[in-house]
Design an enzyme around this catalytic site. Structure first.
Site, PDB file in Angstrom:
ATOM      1  N   SER A 139       0.820  -1.221   0.000  1.00 35.88           N
ATOM      2  CA  SER A 139       0.000   0.000   0.000  1.00 35.88           C
ATOM      3  C   SER A 139       0.849   1.265   0.000  1.00 35.88           C
ATOM      4  CB  SER A 139      -0.938  -0.001   1.221  1.00 35.88           C
ATOM      5  OG  SER A 139      -1.892  -1.034   1.095  1.00 35.88           O
ATOM      6  N   GLU A 370      -4.552  -3.627  -6.378  1.00 37.90           N
ATOM      7  CA  GLU A 370      -4.859  -2.355  -7.059  1.00 37.90           C
ATOM      8  C   GLU A 370      -5.430  -1.334  -6.085  1.00 37.90           C
ATOM      9  OE1 GLU A 370      -4.409  -1.541 -10.235  1.00 37.90           O
ATOM     10  OE2 GLU A 370      -3.989  -3.457 -11.210  1.00 37.90           O
TER      11      GLU A 370
END
Lengths: 391, 250
Positions: A139, A370
């Site tokens: 992240s 994603e």
């Protein structure tokens, strides 16, 4: 019953419907008959790549002058929807090829790089992968440690590694994001075109996956990979460049999740009508009707979100934050739809013969990759409060 | 080799049809439309003939209001070179009227081969190709399951009861296509984009006199519920008795 409950069909152009119908037929005829077994076997069906390329789904929204179909973004979204109606692994393959490898070459590459790679990639002759995430930097990609050092002659030496790389072990080329020249700031990040046959490049498949089993997921390592000066994507610079690629891919994912949800809803609906318990179809029981009504409602809402987002993208006015909302919402509802469908299917729902549990397990990856669901929450939080929760 | 294929836009069949309030037509609300199945086989067979020959082109013709342009563009996206719409407000239920318009279009087109599906899957009459063959004075081979063109001549196979029939014919000719000849390709995405740039000509349909009209349409009567008379061998005597005395099929 068609899950197009709000006649969203009527908001599509003839061309958009034609694109969707062609890809739908491809998935019905080529993907659905084999995908359950591929999933059980843990195998990406590479034999479908030539047919997918001939159909034109690889980089379909990039211009015709580079051998692509030149479709608008709504058509592109519908392609992703139909592919993921088959399996998230098939859609992931196309997403990575188109949005994460062809797109950065198109957006940040030189004319020579575009001419060299895009037509071959559209034809499926060259398969690509995208290296951004590292084992300790998911992240927070700005913390990446992969480094490219420019040599006095203008060539580059690349060292480091990437993790969770879709298509990694079957790729001919990778777009690798690396910091440059010892600078640890994210502003030094640049993109490199790295053919996978270069000395020092290794790809190893991740074993033991319980999700996205019909997809190749790999770890990449770069050990003094010596790249020519022409490997760098000249217009790339900073973390913004790979994030632009992710915005493209996340847009497609928001559509793809609808496809998985539709597959689960249709399976659940058919089962509810035909499965007899207590002398009548279980679809006649209120609890299953509530399930189906909830699933249908969420699918319709997701369809409207993605369609409008596609229109904004075609108009050139969409924002990454809007894409975050669509990816976050649509994958979340698809995950719930798949789980409720599996439950409606009872004991049969745990079999690979039915699609719902396969989609349910796949969507856990889609929920996580994603930009995780949580990260998209913080992007939206920042967008509405103006306060950054990341730092 | 120049081939024309006559195609029809029909509703997709996997729905429960309703009759319109006029009682003379199907209620078109919510129907989806596509090229008639047999016409799709004909387009595919035509494309394969020209691809195999390495020369020639395929044209498609459809009669009807502007919505048929979507069906014509589908054929263009499959690889057909040119499309013609013979425009009329409604498609009459009369093969003579339609065949007259098609014959007028085809007469001076210089086609070596004119192809049809063996019938439309909605009207299911299978007559139009006979009307066109008669009006143009051309030989017709109906319901071909195989088709070859070589040295300016054609040969075709027809499935008949218990076997096959091989037919040879001179060109120009008309053939109608049965299933099994070729599965239609799905249009590639590039094909869909290319179709927008291909010629689609629109001309008024020179319909012949309409001598057939539909008076009324009706749905089949609803089936009565079945009846379970028992299980296993014990139920057989009663079943046989009912088949003899009530259903009167034994």
């Amino acid at each position: 019953m068609n899950p197009d409950f709000f006649n969203i069909e009527s908001a599509l152009s003839e061309e958009e419907r034609a694109v969707r119908d062609s890809v739908r037929r491809f998935v019905d005829e080529r993907v659905l008959p084999i995908i359950g077994q591929c999933y059980v076997d843990g195998r990406f069906p590479r034999e479908l790549i030539p047919a997918m390329a001939e159909l034109g789904v690889l980089g379909a929204n990039l211009p015709e002058e580079y051998g692509c179909a030149g479709l608008n973004n709504v058509s592109y979204g519908l392609i992703m929807q139909e592919l993921e109606r088959g399996d998230s692994g098939i859609r992931s393959f196309a997403s990575v090829q188109g949005a994460l490898v062809m797109y950065p070459i198109y957006a940040f590459g030189s004319e020579e790089q575009k001419r060299e790679w895009l037509p071959r990639m559209a034809k499926g002759e060259a398969i690509g992968c995208f290296g951004l995430t590292e084992s300790d930097f998911g992240s927070n990609p700005s913390g990446m440690v992969t480094m490219a050092m420019e040599q006095p002659d203008g060539t580059w030496i690349l060292n480091g590694g990437k993790m969770w790389i879709t298509n990694g072990s079957q790729a001919h080329v990778s777009v690798v994001w690396a910091k440059t020249n010892g600078d640890k700031e994210a502003s030094s990040i640049r993109g490199f075109i790295v053919p996978t046959n270069m000395a020092g490049f290794k790809a190893k498949d991740v074993k033991g996956k319980l999700s996205l089993r019909a997809s190749d997921t790999s770890e990449l390592t770069f050990d003094n990979v010596h790249l020519p000066a022409t490997a760098v994507l000249p217009k790339s610079g900073g973390l913004k460049s790979p994030l632009m690629c992710l915005t493209q891919a996340r847009y497609g994912i928001s559509w793809g999740a609808i496809g998985a949800a539709i597959a689960c809803f249709e399976e659940a609906l058919s089962y509810a009508r035909n499965r007899v318990m207590f002398d009548r179809p279980i679809g006649g029981f209120q609890i299953q009707q509530v399930r189906l009504a909830d699933m249908l409602t969420e699918i319709v809402k997701a369809q409207l979100v993605s369609l409008h987002l596609g229109r904004l993208k075609d108009a050139g006015t969409f924002t990454p934050q809007q894409v975050s909302l669509a990816k976050r919402n649509n994958v979340d509802i698809a995950t719930n739809v798949a789980r409720e469908a599996r439950r409606l299917l009872g004991g049969n729902g745990i079999l690979a013969e039915y699609a719902s549990m396969r989609h349910m397990a796949n969507l856990e990856s889609v929920y996580t990759y994603e930009g995780t669901h949580d990260v998209h929450s913080l992007i939206l939080g920042q967008a509405v409060t103006g306060l950054n929760a990341f730092s | 080799m120049k081939i024309a294929v006559c195609i029809k836009r029909v509703p997709e069949m996997d729905v429960t049809f309703k009759i319109a309030p006029t009682g003379k037509a199907v209620d078109e609300t919510g129907l989806k439309w596509d090229m008639s199945d047999f016409d799709g086989y004909a387009v595919e067979a035509a494309l394969q003939l020209t691809e195999k020959a390495g020369t020639g082109e395929v044209h498609v013709i459809s009669l009807g209001p502007d919505v048929v342009q979507e069906t014509l563009r589908k054929a263009l996206s499959m690889g057909v070179a040119k499309a013609v719409q013979l425009k009329c407000d409604t498609v009459p239920f009369d093969a003579y009227a339609i065949g007259t318009a098609l014959a007028a279009e085809l007469k001076d087109g210089g086609y070596d081969l004119i192809m049809f599906g063996k019938m439309s899957i909605d009207g299911a009459n299978g007559v139009t190709q006979f009307v066109v063959a008669e009006l143009l004075g051309l030989p017709l081979v109906h319901a071909c399951s195989k088709l070859e063109i070589a040295d300016g001549k054609g040969s075709a196979r027809r499935e008949i009861e218990g076997g096959g029939e091989l037919v040879s014919f001179a060109l120009p000719a008309i053939v109608s296509i049965d299933e099994g000849i070729a599965r239609p390709r799905y249009p590639s995405l590039k094909g869909i984009m290319a179709a927008k740039r291909k010629p689609l000509e629109v001309r008024p349909a020179q319909l012949g006199e309409v001598r057939l009209t539909i008076e009324t349409m009706e749905l089949p009567p609803p089936r009565a519920a079945g009846r379970i008379i028992g299980e296993g061998a014990a139920a057989v005597p009663e079943l046989v008795a009912l088949l003899q005395n009530e259903a009167k099929v034994l």
